[in-house]
Each structure stands twice: as C-alpha cells, then as structure tokens.
Design a protein around this motif. Structure first.
Motif, PDB file in Angstrom:
ATOM      1  N   ASN A  27       0.916  -1.212  -0.082  1.00  0.00           N
ATOM      2  CA  ASN A  27       0.093  -0.073   0.030  1.00  0.00           C
ATOM      3  C   ASN A  27       0.960   1.100   0.070  1.00  0.00           C
ATOM      4  O   ASN A  27       0.433   2.302  -0.585  1.00  0.00           O
ATOM      5  CB  ASN A  27      -1.042  -0.032   1.177  1.00  0.00           C
ATOM      6  N   LYS A  28       2.150   1.077   0.414  1.00  0.00           N
ATOM      7  CA  LYS A  28       2.818   2.333   0.610  1.00  0.00           C
ATOM      8  C   LYS A  28       3.342   2.891  -0.958  1.00  0.00           C
ATOM      9  O   LYS A  28       3.647   4.032  -1.008  1.00  0.00           O
ATOM     10  CB  LYS A  28       4.162   2.039   1.174  1.00  0.00           C
ATOM     11  N   TYR A  72      -5.345   9.339  10.919  1.00  0.00           N
ATOM     12  CA  TYR A  72      -6.114   8.319  11.549  1.00  0.00           C
ATOM     13  C   TYR A  72      -5.335   7.096  11.428  1.00  0.00           C
ATOM     14  O   TYR A  72      -4.473   7.071  10.324  1.00  0.00           O
ATOM     15  CB  TYR A  72      -7.495   8.197  10.978  1.00  0.00           C
ATOM     16  N   SER A  73      -5.447   6.321  12.252  1.00  0.00           N
ATOM     17  CA  SER A  73      -4.896   5.147  12.510  1.00  0.00           C
ATOM     18  C   SER A  73      -5.713   4.118  11.458  1.00  0.00           C
ATOM     19  O   SER A  73      -6.935   4.408  11.218  1.00  0.00           O
ATOM     20  CB  SER A  73      -4.822   4.345  13.686  1.00  0.00           C
ATOM     21  N   LEU A  74      -4.921   3.107  10.775  1.00  0.00           N
ATOM     22  CA  LEU A  74      -5.741   2.067   9.763  1.00  0.00           C
ATOM     23  C   LEU A  74      -6.845   1.339  10.722  1.00  0.00           C
ATOM     24  O   LEU A  74      -7.757   1.397  10.084  1.00  0.00           O
ATOM     25  CB  LEU A  74      -4.730   1.134   9.338  1.00  0.00           C
ATOM     26  N   ASN A  75      -6.715   1.006  11.903  1.00  0.00           N
ATOM     27  CA  ASN A  75      -7.754   0.269  12.697  1.00  0.00           C
ATOM     28  C   ASN A  75      -8.820   1.218  12.774  1.00  0.00           C
ATOM     29  O   ASN A  75     -10.029   0.943  12.523  1.00  0.00           O
ATOM     30  CB  ASN A  75      -7.102   0.081  13.944  1.00  0.00           C
ATOM     31  N   TYR A  76      -8.739   2.701  13.064  1.00  0.00           N
ATOM     32  CA  TYR A  76      -9.771   3.793  12.937  1.00  0.00           C
ATOM     33  C   TYR A  76     -10.389   3.597  11.964  1.00  0.00           C
ATOM     34  O   TYR A  76     -11.824   3.627  11.669  1.00  0.00           O
ATOM     35  CB  TYR A  76      -9.287   4.849  13.379  1.00  0.00           C
ATOM     36  N   GLY A 116      -5.776  -2.208   2.959  1.00  0.00           N
ATOM     37  CA  GLY A 116      -4.576  -1.105   3.124  1.00  0.00           C
ATOM     38  C   GLY A 116      -5.090   0.237   3.412  1.00  0.00           C
ATOM     39  O   GLY A 116      -6.118   0.550   3.588  1.00  0.00           O
ATOM     40  N   TYR A 117      -4.185   1.047   3.780  1.00  0.00           N
ATOM     41  CA  TYR A 117      -4.289   2.393   4.333  1.00  0.00           C
ATOM     42  C   TYR A 117      -5.017   3.103   3.384  1.00  0.00           C
ATOM     43  O   TYR A 117      -6.095   3.903   3.606  1.00  0.00           O
ATOM     44  CB  TYR A 117      -3.016   3.240   4.910  1.00  0.00           C
ATOM     45  N   GLU A 118      -4.572   3.251   2.287  1.00  0.00           N
ATOM     46  CA  GLU A 118      -4.874   4.333   1.155  1.00  0.00           C
ATOM     47  C   GLU A 118      -6.542   3.997   0.715  1.00  0.00           C
ATOM     48  O   GLU A 118      -7.157   5.005   0.500  1.00  0.00           O
ATOM     49  CB  GLU A 118      -4.023   4.158  -0.184  1.00  0.00           C
ATOM     50  N   VAL A 119      -6.665   2.465   0.432  1.00  0.00           N
ATOM     51  CA  VAL A 119      -8.305   2.199   0.188  1.00  0.00           C
ATOM     52  C   VAL A 119      -9.152   2.732   1.317  1.00  0.00           C
ATOM     53  O   VAL A 119     -10.018   3.555   0.982  1.00  0.00           O
ATOM     54  CB  VAL A 119      -8.093   0.933  -0.082  1.00  0.00           C
ATOM     55  N   ASN A 120      -8.724   2.450   2.456  1.00  0.00           N
ATOM     56  CA  ASN A 120      -9.381   2.684   3.650  1.00  0.00           C
ATOM     57  C   ASN A 120      -9.740   4.175   3.859  1.00  0.00           C
ATOM     58  O   ASN A 120     -10.704   4.876   4.074  1.00  0.00           O
ATOM     59  CB  ASN A 120      -9.002   2.218   4.945  1.00  0.00           C
TER      60      ASN A 120
END
Length: 145
Positions: A27-28, A72-76, A116-120
């Motif tokens: 994702n990076k 925001y965190s990925l979990n959030y 992944g982070y970007e999608v979320n």
C-alpha cells in the motif's frame, strides 16, 4: 488481481473479483491521483485493489478539507468504514425508505480483508464527504468539514 471500484455520482459501489489478501507494505507505493475532473483513482500492479471515486467536488474537498493521510490509524479507518458500509448497504436494500439516487448499489467491503491504508482512507473520506454534502447520517456523529 482484486478490484474494488467506488463509483460515486450520486451512487456508490465496490466490486470485488478474487479473494487474496496482501500486506500493507504494498500500500505504501499506491499511486493516488486525480484522473479526469473529479475522478480519483488508486491503481498499482502490486496492489490487489483499485478504487475509483467519481463525484463532482470530492477531489477538491479531499485536497482542501480532509485530514492528511496518517492522521487516523488504519484500525480507526477500518472500524468506521465497516459501520458506514453496513448502514449504506442497509439503505440500498430499502429503496422505498431512502433515496434511490443516493443509494443505488451495495458496497462489498469485508471486515476480514486488509485493503490497506490508502483504500480505507479514501473510502472513509468519501463517506464523510457524502454525509456532509447530501445531509445524510450513516453512523454516529458526522465530523463537520
């Protein structure tokens, strides 16, 4: 390759193809860019998910009003997206109660899959944008932006 599409022009949907998870390191290297007008697309051969968001005003809103990445965190983001998508899908299934022009298609977002982070990040911010722009409340308090 797993494909997720989020088409929004008073409609939304995420379509998935195969089932395969991936780690966040891929994702990076995601490329997020404005493609044409207010179309945002994340696409990379190393990532299993593509997201395309089409909604007049979202790209400029994202650039000017959304909190920056990693705020925001990925979990959030995942927790919020699960709840937003569940409510979205409930509304799609009740066209007599909710505007069919706003909730046309279900979103296939699964809790156990690591998008992944970007999608979320993009899905979360679209949900905030959508709620504020169209005066909707999917879940809990809507952050004013």
């Amino acid at each position: 390759m797993r494909t997720l599409f989020l088409f929004i022009f008073l409609l939304a949907g995420i379509t998935s193809c195969t089932t395969k998870s991936f780690d966040d390191s891929a994702n990076k290297i995601a490329n997020s860019k404005v493609v044409k007008g207010d179309t945002i697309k994340i696409a990379n051969k190393d990532i299993e998910y593509d997201v395309t968001i089409i909604d007049a005003g979202f790209a400029s809103w994202l650039n000017s009003r959304a909190f920056p990445r990693n705020f925001y965190s990925l979990n959030y983001l995942e927790t919020r997206n699960i709840r937003y998508v569940q409510e979205w899908n409930n509304r799609v299934l009740q066209p007599q109660r909710y505007d069919r022009n706003l909730y046309e298609m279900q979103i296939n977002y699964e809790a156990g899959i690591r998008y992944g982070y970007e999608v979320n990040y993009l899905i979360y911010n679209y949900m905030i944008y959508f709620q504020n722009t169209y005066n909707q409340q999917l879940f809990g308090r809507v952050p004013p932006r």
